[in-house]
Design an enzyme around this catalytic site. Structure first.
Site, PDB file in Angstrom:
ATOM      1  N   PHE A   1     -54.958 -44.644 -34.455  1.00  0.00           N
ATOM      2  CA  PHE A   1     -54.235 -43.437 -34.857  1.00  0.00           C
ATOM      3  C   PHE A   1     -53.691 -42.755 -33.607  1.00  0.00           C
ATOM      4  O   PHE A   1     -53.940 -43.220 -32.483  1.00  0.00           O
ATOM      5  CB  PHE A   1     -55.172 -42.487 -35.625  1.00  0.00           C
ATOM      6  CG  PHE A   1     -56.234 -41.863 -34.740  1.00  0.00           C
ATOM      7  CD1 PHE A   1     -57.317 -42.600 -34.320  1.00  0.00           C
ATOM      8  CD2 PHE A   1     -56.128 -40.539 -34.321  1.00  0.00           C
ATOM      9  CE1 PHE A   1     -58.294 -42.035 -33.486  1.00  0.00           C
ATOM     10  CE2 PHE A   1     -57.098 -39.961 -33.496  1.00  0.00           C
ATOM     11  CZ  PHE A   1     -58.174 -40.714 -33.078  1.00  0.00           C
ATOM     12  N   GLY A   2     -52.956 -41.677 -33.803  1.00  0.00           N
ATOM     13  CA  GLY A   2     -52.532 -40.821 -32.699  1.00  0.00           C
ATOM     14  C   GLY A   2     -51.842 -41.571 -31.568  1.00  0.00           C
ATOM     15  O   GLY A   2     -50.866 -42.298 -31.775  1.00  0.00           O
TER      16      GLY A   2
ATOM     17  N   HIS B   1     -64.011 -43.455 -25.503  1.00  0.00           N
ATOM     18  CA  HIS B   1     -64.438 -42.162 -24.982  1.00  0.00           C
ATOM     19  C   HIS B   1     -65.463 -41.513 -25.908  1.00  0.00           C
ATOM     20  O   HIS B   1     -66.487 -41.039 -25.483  1.00  0.00           O
ATOM     21  CB  HIS B   1     -63.204 -41.276 -24.800  1.00  0.00           C
ATOM     22  CG  HIS B   1     -62.271 -41.259 -25.985  1.00  0.00           C
ATOM     23  ND1 HIS B   1     -61.903 -42.397 -26.648  1.00  0.00           N
ATOM     24  CD2 HIS B   1     -61.662 -40.240 -26.656  1.00  0.00           C
ATOM     25  CE1 HIS B   1     -61.104 -42.087 -27.648  1.00  0.00           C
ATOM     26  NE2 HIS B   1     -60.941 -40.783 -27.679  1.00  0.00           N
TER      27      HIS B   1
ATOM     28  N   LYS C   1     -64.578 -40.105 -38.103  1.00  0.00           N
ATOM     29  CA  LYS C   1     -65.510 -39.707 -37.036  1.00  0.00           C
ATOM     30  C   LYS C   1     -66.944 -39.705 -37.553  1.00  0.00           C
ATOM     31  O   LYS C   1     -67.858 -40.146 -36.875  1.00  0.00           O
ATOM     32  CB  LYS C   1     -65.181 -38.292 -36.544  1.00  0.00           C
ATOM     33  CG  LYS C   1     -64.100 -38.223 -35.501  1.00  0.00           C
ATOM     34  CD  LYS C   1     -64.074 -36.821 -34.916  1.00  0.00           C
ATOM     35  CE  LYS C   1     -62.788 -36.582 -34.158  1.00  0.00           C
ATOM     36  NZ  LYS C   1     -62.652 -35.192 -33.692  1.00  0.00           N
TER      37      LYS C   1
ATOM     38  N   ASN D   1     -63.507 -34.768 -40.276  1.00  0.00           N
ATOM     39  CA  ASN D   1     -62.911 -36.102 -40.226  1.00  0.00           C
ATOM     40  C   ASN D   1     -63.932 -37.176 -40.624  1.00  0.00           C
ATOM     41  O   ASN D   1     -64.925 -37.393 -39.938  1.00  0.00           O
ATOM     42  CB  ASN D   1     -62.406 -36.295 -38.782  1.00  0.00           C
ATOM     43  CG  ASN D   1     -61.773 -37.643 -38.569  1.00  0.00           C
ATOM     44  OD1 ASN D   1     -62.222 -38.651 -39.094  1.00  0.00           O
ATOM     45  ND2 ASN D   1     -60.713 -37.654 -37.774  1.00  0.00           N
TER      46      ASN D   1
ATOM     47  N   ASP E   1     -64.461 -32.622 -28.792  1.00  0.00           N
ATOM     48  CA  ASP E   1     -63.050 -32.326 -28.585  1.00  0.00           C
ATOM     49  C   ASP E   1     -62.504 -33.452 -27.728  1.00  0.00           C
ATOM     50  O   ASP E   1     -63.166 -33.892 -26.780  1.00  0.00           O
ATOM     51  CB  ASP E   1     -62.868 -30.976 -27.893  1.00  0.00           C
ATOM     52  CG  ASP E   1     -61.418 -30.507 -28.018  1.00  0.00           C
ATOM     53  OD1 ASP E   1     -60.879 -30.524 -29.138  1.00  0.00           O
ATOM     54  OD2 ASP E   1     -60.816 -30.137 -26.992  1.00  0.00           O
ATOM     55  N   SER E   2     -61.320 -33.933 -28.091  1.00  0.00           N
ATOM     56  CA  SER E   2     -60.805 -35.092 -27.371  1.00  0.00           C
ATOM     57  C   SER E   2     -59.304 -35.008 -27.224  1.00  0.00           C
ATOM     58  O   SER E   2     -58.649 -34.182 -27.861  1.00  0.00           O
ATOM     59  CB  SER E   2     -61.195 -36.375 -28.109  1.00  0.00           C
ATOM     60  OG  SER E   2     -60.670 -36.357 -29.415  1.00  0.00           O
TER      61      SER E   2
HETATM   62  P1  IMP Z   1     -59.640 -33.846 -31.927  1.00  0.00           P
HETATM   63  O1  IMP Z   1     -60.641 -34.040 -30.861  1.00  0.00           O
HETATM   64  O2  IMP Z   1     -60.065 -34.381 -33.249  1.00  0.00           O
HETATM   65  O3  IMP Z   1     -59.113 -32.429 -31.976  1.00  0.00           O
HETATM   66  O4  IMP Z   1     -58.393 -34.782 -31.564  1.00  0.00           O
HETATM   67  C1  IMP Z   1     -57.502 -34.470 -30.557  1.00  0.00           C
HETATM   68  C2  IMP Z   1     -56.279 -35.353 -30.543  1.00  0.00           C
HETATM   69  O5  IMP Z   1     -56.399 -36.247 -29.435  1.00  0.00           O
HETATM   70  C3  IMP Z   1     -56.040 -36.251 -31.735  1.00  0.00           C
HETATM   71  O6  IMP Z   1     -55.332 -35.597 -32.733  1.00  0.00           O
HETATM   72  C4  IMP Z   1     -55.199 -37.348 -31.106  1.00  0.00           C
HETATM   73  O7  IMP Z   1     -53.883 -36.903 -30.931  1.00  0.00           O
HETATM   74  C5  IMP Z   1     -55.801 -37.472 -29.716  1.00  0.00           C
HETATM   75  N1  IMP Z   1     -56.848 -38.522 -29.659  1.00  0.00           N
HETATM   76  C6  IMP Z   1     -58.172 -38.336 -29.455  1.00  0.00           C
HETATM   77  N2  IMP Z   1     -58.827 -39.510 -29.479  1.00  0.00           N
HETATM   78  C7  IMP Z   1     -57.893 -40.452 -29.718  1.00  0.00           C
HETATM   79  C8  IMP Z   1     -57.973 -41.872 -29.881  1.00  0.00           C
HETATM   80  O8  IMP Z   1     -59.043 -42.512 -29.831  1.00  0.00           O
HETATM   81  N3  IMP Z   1     -56.807 -42.500 -30.145  1.00  0.00           N
HETATM   82  C9  IMP Z   1     -55.622 -41.844 -30.240  1.00  0.00           C
HETATM   83  N4  IMP Z   1     -55.492 -40.527 -30.091  1.00  0.00           N
HETATM   84  C10 IMP Z   1     -56.621 -39.829 -29.828  1.00  0.00           C
END
Ligand code: IMP
Length: 202
Positions: free
Chosen positions: A154-155, A182, A14, A11, A71-72
């Site tokens: 996003f998200g 976070h 990121k 990404n 991971d988030s």
């Molecule tokens: P990953 O850590 O890139 O796998 O992201 C995990 C998922 O958590 C993302 O696709 C979003 O759905 C959600 N997410 C994580 N951080 C955020 C944020 O800062 N804003 C909105 N959604 C988030």
């Protein structure tokens, strides 16, 4: 010679944030693509921290050096922590966030105030050249909004209302979000741990 630090993500958004926050460590910071690593990693951990370690370790086995991964996700108290580590996969990877966000709001029906508490959580794992693993984790606290609001981010950003700012995460400027996010907080904690080991500004 500069230490090489690889961040296990594809990404670009990121990577920009990561480069900014880790710049002072004086290391060479590479994305997975720049390190020419292409891996399909099975994230089958039970926590954010486990999944971050699984990703970092899988890349480290290919490259050595210092490898970081994150991971988030969104954790909603009323939904017993859902969507949690399944945030990206919630209702299917291809389901739009308009649909996911509406579904979460619907599942919150009948709740008010603190019953709507939720947070974005981010865990970061670092695997060091000798195989030692470091972990950090941080959260951005909020409440599930009554309706999605805001065009930014996003998200799940439009449905996490941040009382401290009086707006949703999707309405925050990049500067506002980076200051309290976070990911920003977990990364800064990791920078401090790495600086203690390798030098550089914490
Ligand atoms: P990953 O850590 O890139 O796998 O992201 C995990 C998922 O958590 C993302 O696709 C979003 O759905 C959600 N997410 C994580 N951080 C955020 C944020 O800062 N804003 C909105 N959604 C988030």
């Amino acid at each position: 010679m500069k230490e090489r630090l690889i961040f296990a993500t594809g990404n670009e958004g990121k990577m920009r944030e990561i480069r900014m926050i880790l710049a002072d460590l004086g290391m060479e910071i590479l994305s997975m693509k720049e390190a020419e690593v292409s891996l399909d990693i099975l994230e089958d951990g039970k926590t954010f921290g486990e999944n971050a370690r699984i990703k970092a370790y899988a890349v480290w086995k290919e490259t050595g050096g210092i490898v970081l991964a994150d991971d988030s996700g969104l954790v909603v108290d009323h939904l017993e922590g859902e969507p949690g580590i399944y945030s990206a996969r919630y209702m299917g990877e291809d389901t739009s966030y308009e649909v996911k966000n509406q579904a979460i709001i619907r599942r919150m029906e009948g709740t008010k105030g603190a019953e709507r508490a939720a947070r974005f959580v981010c865990a970061i794992a670092a695997v060091l050249p000798d195989g030692q693993v470091l972990h950090t984790e941080a959260a951005m606290e909020g409440l599930i909004a009554e309706h999605p609001v805001g065009q930014g981010g996003f998200g799940y950003d439009p449905i996490l209302y941040i009382p401290q700012f009086g707006k949703t995460s999707a309405e925050l400027t990049m500067e506002e979000k980076n200051a309290i996010s976070h990911r920003g907080k977990a990364l800064k904690e990791m920078r401090a741990k790495l600086a203690a080991l390798y030098g550089g500004r914490a």
